[in-house]
Design a protein around this motif. Structure first.
Motif, PDB file in Angstrom:
ATOM      1  N   THR A   9      40.298 105.186 -19.135  1.00  0.00           N
ATOM      2  CA  THR A   9      39.257 104.801 -20.090  1.00  0.00           C
ATOM      3  C   THR A   9      38.091 105.788 -20.109  1.00  0.00           C
ATOM      4  OG1 THR A   9      38.146 103.411 -18.438  1.00  0.00           O
ATOM      5  CG2 THR A   9      39.809 102.359 -19.858  1.00  0.00           C
ATOM      6  N   GLY A  10      37.904 106.537 -18.995  1.00  0.00           N
ATOM      7  CA  GLY A  10      36.764 107.445 -18.901  1.00  0.00           C
ATOM      8  C   GLY A  10      35.447 106.721 -18.791  1.00  0.00           C
ATOM      9  N   SER A  11      35.508 105.449 -18.395  1.00  0.00           N
ATOM     10  CA  SER A  11      34.291 104.637 -18.328  1.00  0.00           C
ATOM     11  C   SER A  11      34.472 103.509 -17.329  1.00  0.00           C
ATOM     12  CB  SER A  11      33.975 104.060 -19.717  1.00  0.00           C
ATOM     13  OG  SER A  11      33.034 103.011 -19.639  1.00  0.00           O
ATOM     14  N   ILE A  12      33.508 103.384 -16.424  1.00  0.00           N
ATOM     15  CA  ILE A  12      33.541 102.264 -15.475  1.00  0.00           C
ATOM     16  C   ILE A  12      33.425 100.949 -16.225  1.00  0.00           C
ATOM     17  CG2 ILE A  12      32.308 101.135 -13.589  1.00  0.00           C
ATOM     18  CD1 ILE A  12      33.655 103.535 -12.543  1.00  0.00           C
ATOM     19  N   THR A  13      32.553 100.914 -17.236  1.00  0.00           N
ATOM     20  CA  THR A  13      32.323  99.678 -17.989  1.00  0.00           C
ATOM     21  C   THR A  13      33.583  99.241 -18.728  1.00  0.00           C
ATOM     22  OG1 THR A  13      29.993 100.241 -18.293  1.00  0.00           O
ATOM     23  CG2 THR A  13      30.920  98.585 -19.780  1.00  0.00           C
ATOM     24  N   GLN A  14      34.226 100.179 -19.453  1.00  0.00           N
ATOM     25  CA  GLN A  14      35.432  99.824 -20.197  1.00  0.00           C
ATOM     26  C   GLN A  14      36.576  99.452 -19.266  1.00  0.00           C
ATOM     27  OE1 GLN A  14      36.568 102.647 -23.243  1.00  0.00           O
ATOM     28  NE2 GLN A  14      34.426 103.108 -23.740  1.00  0.00           N
TER      29      GLN A  14
ATOM     30  N   ILE B  30      38.777 108.390   1.293  1.00  0.00           N
ATOM     31  CA  ILE B  30      39.633 109.576   1.344  1.00  0.00           C
ATOM     32  C   ILE B  30      38.837 110.860   1.566  1.00  0.00           C
ATOM     33  CG2 ILE B  30      41.351 108.461  -0.131  1.00  0.00           C
ATOM     34  CD1 ILE B  30      40.400 110.189  -2.437  1.00  0.00           C
ATOM     35  N   GLY B  31      37.515 110.758   1.451  1.00  0.00           N
ATOM     36  CA  GLY B  31      36.668 111.918   1.712  1.00  0.00           C
ATOM     37  C   GLY B  31      36.737 112.987   0.635  1.00  0.00           C
ATOM     38  N   LEU B  32      37.048 112.584  -0.593  1.00  0.00           N
ATOM     39  CA  LEU B  32      37.182 113.533  -1.696  1.00  0.00           C
ATOM     40  C   LEU B  32      36.520 112.969  -2.946  1.00  0.00           C
ATOM     41  CD1 LEU B  32      40.972 114.400  -1.271  1.00  0.00           C
ATOM     42  CD2 LEU B  32      39.059 115.925  -0.733  1.00  0.00           C
ATOM     43  N   PRO B  33      35.846 113.816  -3.728  1.00  0.00           N
ATOM     44  CA  PRO B  33      35.259 113.341  -4.994  1.00  0.00           C
ATOM     45  C   PRO B  33      36.340 113.206  -6.055  1.00  0.00           C
ATOM     46  CG  PRO B  33      34.857 115.682  -4.743  1.00  0.00           C
ATOM     47  CD  PRO B  33      35.546 115.244  -3.491  1.00  0.00           C
ATOM     48  N   LEU B  34      36.371 112.062  -6.724  1.00  0.00           N
ATOM     49  CA  LEU B  34      37.367 111.813  -7.755  1.00  0.00           C
ATOM     50  C   LEU B  34      36.786 111.898  -9.159  1.00  0.00           C
ATOM     51  CD1 LEU B  34      39.215 108.779  -6.112  1.00  0.00           C
ATOM     52  CD2 LEU B  34      39.901 111.183  -6.099  1.00  0.00           C
ATOM     53  N   PHE B  35      35.468 111.658  -9.282  1.00  0.00           N
ATOM     54  CA  PHE B  35      34.843 111.609 -10.600  1.00  0.00           C
ATOM     55  C   PHE B  35      33.590 112.465 -10.641  1.00  0.00           C
ATOM     56  CE2 PHE B  35      36.733 107.376  -9.809  1.00  0.00           C
ATOM     57  CZ  PHE B  35      37.651 107.325 -10.851  1.00  0.00           C
ATOM     58  N   ASP B  36      33.346 113.035 -11.818  1.00  0.00           N
ATOM     59  CA  ASP B  36      32.046 113.587 -12.171  1.00  0.00           C
ATOM     60  C   ASP B  36      31.386 112.562 -13.069  1.00  0.00           C
ATOM     61  OD1 ASP B  36      32.206 116.042 -10.812  1.00  0.00           O
ATOM     62  OD2 ASP B  36      33.388 116.931 -12.440  1.00  0.00           O
TER      63      ASP B  36
ATOM     64  N   VAL C 136      32.617 108.902 -17.178  1.00  0.00           N
ATOM     65  CA  VAL C 136      33.059 109.594 -15.969  1.00  0.00           C
ATOM     66  C   VAL C 136      34.213 110.507 -16.350  1.00  0.00           C
ATOM     67  CG1 VAL C 136      32.337 107.784 -14.353  1.00  0.00           C
ATOM     68  CG2 VAL C 136      34.635 107.714 -15.348  1.00  0.00           C
ATOM     69  N   GLN C 137      34.291 111.619 -15.683  1.00  0.00           N
ATOM     70  CA  GLN C 137      35.404 112.539 -15.873  1.00  0.00           C
ATOM     71  C   GLN C 137      36.051 112.823 -14.526  1.00  0.00           C
ATOM     72  OE1 GLN C 137      33.770 115.984 -17.874  1.00  0.00           O
ATOM     73  NE2 GLN C 137      34.279 115.133 -19.882  1.00  0.00           N
ATOM     74  N   LEU C 138      37.350 113.033 -14.552  1.00  0.00           N
ATOM     75  CA  LEU C 138      38.053 113.309 -13.308  1.00  0.00           C
ATOM     76  C   LEU C 138      37.724 114.703 -12.805  1.00  0.00           C
ATOM     77  CD1 LEU C 138      41.623 111.894 -14.071  1.00  0.00           C
ATOM     78  CD2 LEU C 138      39.877 110.862 -12.625  1.00  0.00           C
ATOM     79  N   THR C 139      37.550 114.804 -11.507  1.00  0.00           N
ATOM     80  CA  THR C 139      37.471 116.119 -10.890  1.00  0.00           C
ATOM     81  C   THR C 139      38.874 116.714 -10.840  1.00  0.00           C
ATOM     82  OG1 THR C 139      37.816 115.220  -8.679  1.00  0.00           O
ATOM     83  CG2 THR C 139      35.528 115.367  -9.451  1.00  0.00           C
ATOM     84  N   GLN C 140      38.994 117.938 -10.404  1.00  0.00           N
ATOM     85  CA  GLN C 140      40.330 118.541 -10.278  1.00  0.00           C
ATOM     86  C   GLN C 140      41.181 117.736  -9.302  1.00  0.00           C
ATOM     87  OE1 GLN C 140      40.213 122.718  -9.371  1.00  0.00           O
ATOM     88  NE2 GLN C 140      42.440 122.934  -9.355  1.00  0.00           N
ATOM     89  N   THR C 141      40.531 117.273  -8.221  1.00  0.00           N
ATOM     90  CA  THR C 141      41.240 116.413  -7.259  1.00  0.00           C
ATOM     91  C   THR C 141      41.661 115.107  -7.911  1.00  0.00           C
ATOM     92  OG1 THR C 141      39.964 117.350  -5.427  1.00  0.00           O
ATOM     93  CG2 THR C 141      41.058 115.244  -5.039  1.00  0.00           C
ATOM     94  N   GLY C 142      40.766 114.555  -8.740  1.00  0.00           N
ATOM     95  CA  GLY C 142      41.070 113.303  -9.421  1.00  0.00           C
ATOM     96  C   GLY C 142      42.243 113.444 -10.375  1.00  0.00           C
TER      97      GLY C 142
ATOM     98  N   TYR D  71      42.880 100.253  -9.959  1.00  0.00           N
ATOM     99  CA  TYR D  71      41.528 100.353 -10.497  1.00  0.00           C
ATOM    100  C   TYR D  71      41.197 101.802 -10.851  1.00  0.00           C
ATOM    101  CZ  TYR D  71      40.506  95.560  -8.921  1.00  0.00           C
ATOM    102  OH  TYR D  71      40.496  94.203  -8.743  1.00  0.00           O
ATOM    103  N   PHE D  72      41.550 102.721  -9.972  1.00  0.00           N
ATOM    104  CA  PHE D  72      41.271 104.139 -10.208  1.00  0.00           C
ATOM    105  C   PHE D  72      41.965 104.626 -11.482  1.00  0.00           C
ATOM    106  CE2 PHE D  72      43.228 108.387  -9.712  1.00  0.00           C
ATOM    107  CZ  PHE D  72      42.091 109.167  -9.841  1.00  0.00           C
ATOM    108  N   LEU D  73      43.224 104.226 -11.673  1.00  0.00           N
ATOM    109  CA  LEU D  73      43.959 104.647 -12.864  1.00  0.00           C
ATOM    110  C   LEU D  73      43.301 104.121 -14.134  1.00  0.00           C
ATOM    111  CD1 LEU D  73      47.673 104.154 -11.708  1.00  0.00           C
ATOM    112  CD2 LEU D  73      46.341 106.260 -11.737  1.00  0.00           C
ATOM    113  N   SER D  74      42.795 102.885 -14.082  1.00  0.00           N
ATOM    114  CA  SER D  74      42.136 102.308 -15.255  1.00  0.00           C
ATOM    115  C   SER D  74      40.859 103.059 -15.602  1.00  0.00           C
ATOM    116  CB  SER D  74      41.821 100.828 -15.011  1.00  0.00           C
ATOM    117  OG  SER D  74      43.005 100.075 -14.901  1.00  0.00           O
ATOM    118  N   VAL D  75      40.077 103.414 -14.585  1.00  0.00           N
ATOM    119  CA  VAL D  75      38.856 104.177 -14.826  1.00  0.00           C
ATOM    120  C   VAL D  75      39.196 105.550 -15.396  1.00  0.00           C
ATOM    121  CG1 VAL D  75      36.811 105.232 -13.762  1.00  0.00           C
ATOM    122  CG2 VAL D  75      37.568 102.958 -13.038  1.00  0.00           C
TER     123      VAL D  75
END
Length: 298
Positions: free
Chosen positions: A22-27, A50-56, A62-68, A15-19
């Motif tokens: 696509t850069g979009s939860i909806t898509q 995991i205690g880490l932010p993955l998205f802005d 949505v955009q990936l954070t550096q961690t993402g 699921y995370f890879l798909s988001v």
């Protein structure tokens, strides 16, 4: 960060890879066939686990954070390795269950390479369930990589440039011939040189039908500086011969591709030119399969 084993499933990673892609939860939800609120909650649960932010998050995008970004690269490889391992396990099970799958490019006469190999294979393993699949060489190579085929036979001109996924071995050679209408002045020749093709109308299959093969044969003409009057593409090797029989041009190809007799068409060897037929298999094949193939090709 908590010092514990995280409860992250492969489905969550998928699921995370798909988001991320696509850069979009909806898509991503549409791609995954799940409800958007459900996917949104799963991504928040993943970040919490995991205690880490993955998205802005910015509105609908949505955009990936550096961690993402870092985890995307690592987790994508993880899933690819997982899927490859499952495919390999299935392929190994087929081998252990006495199944062997061979691919072959569409050709009229396989007596020079396929049947001698099948004869050796059946002599060694009389109970082996052998399947032969004939299709476009580009698709054969895809099936080898996906483990649907154990090996395949293709023309050397079908091999992609710069490939590093396959092991190959020459098994036979096939003369390169020109199919010429009987009314063409070239039809009286015993052999044809590339210079004889200057000023002729040349016919080839559509490149998308087998891009490597036809660009390879066409490249031979380019390398020998053939100055054709025209180059036209049709939908198949059979159609090229039909067009030649109607006096619409000349085609080049391996002799195996053409019937021995076609009304009004002569097959004339292109002087001192032959194409190699190659056995191809995946470098990642299990050792038992690679050893079997190599032994049978000796």
């Amino acid at each position: 960060m908590r010092n514990q084993i995280f409860d992250v499933s492969l489905r969550q990673i998928h699921y995370f890879l798909s988001v991320a892609e696509t850069g979009s939860i909806t898509q991503a939800a549409e791609r995954l066939y799940i409800a958007q609120p459900v996917l949104s909650k799963k991504m928040m649960a993943l970040e919490e686990e995991i205690g880490l932010p993955l998205f802005d998050r910015d509105g609908r995008t949505v955009q990936l954070t550096q961690t993402g970004v870092y985890l995307y690269g690592r987790w994508k490889k993880l899933l690819e390795d997982y899927e490859r391992d499952l495919a390999e396990a299935g392929r190994m099970q087929r081998f252990l269950m006495n199944h062997f799958s061979i691919g072959c490019f569409p050709v009229l006469n396989t007596g020079a390479f396929l049947y001698p190999f099948l004869e050796k294979l059946t002599d060694r393993f009389p109970e082996l369930d052998i399947k032969v699949k004939r299709q476009n060489p580009a698709l054969l190579l895809e099936d080898i990589q996906s483990r649907e085929l154990d090996m395949a036979f293709i023309m050397e001109t079908d091999m992609p440039d710069g490939q590093d996924f396959f092991e190959v071995k020459e098994v036979s050679r096939c003369p390169l011939v020109a199919a010429v209408h009987e009314g063409n002045p070239l039809s009286g020749k015993e052999t044809i040189s590339y210079s004889d093709l200057d000023g002729q109308d040349l016919l080839f299959c559509l490149p998308e039908k087998s891009p490597q093969k036809h660009s390879g044969i066409h490249q031979l003409c380019v390398e020998h500086q053939v100055e054709a009057a025209s180059v036209r593409y049709v939908n198949s090797d059979v159609t090229t011969v039909v067009q030649v029989s109607m006096g619409h041009g000349i085609t080049l190809g391996p002799k195996l591709f053409y019937p021995e007799y076609t009304p009004k068409v002569k097959l004339i060897p292109v002087r001192a030119e032959s194409l190699r037929i190659m056995a191809v298999w995946d470098k990642r094949n299990i050792p038992e399969v690679k050893e079997l193939i190599c032994n049978l090709l000796r």
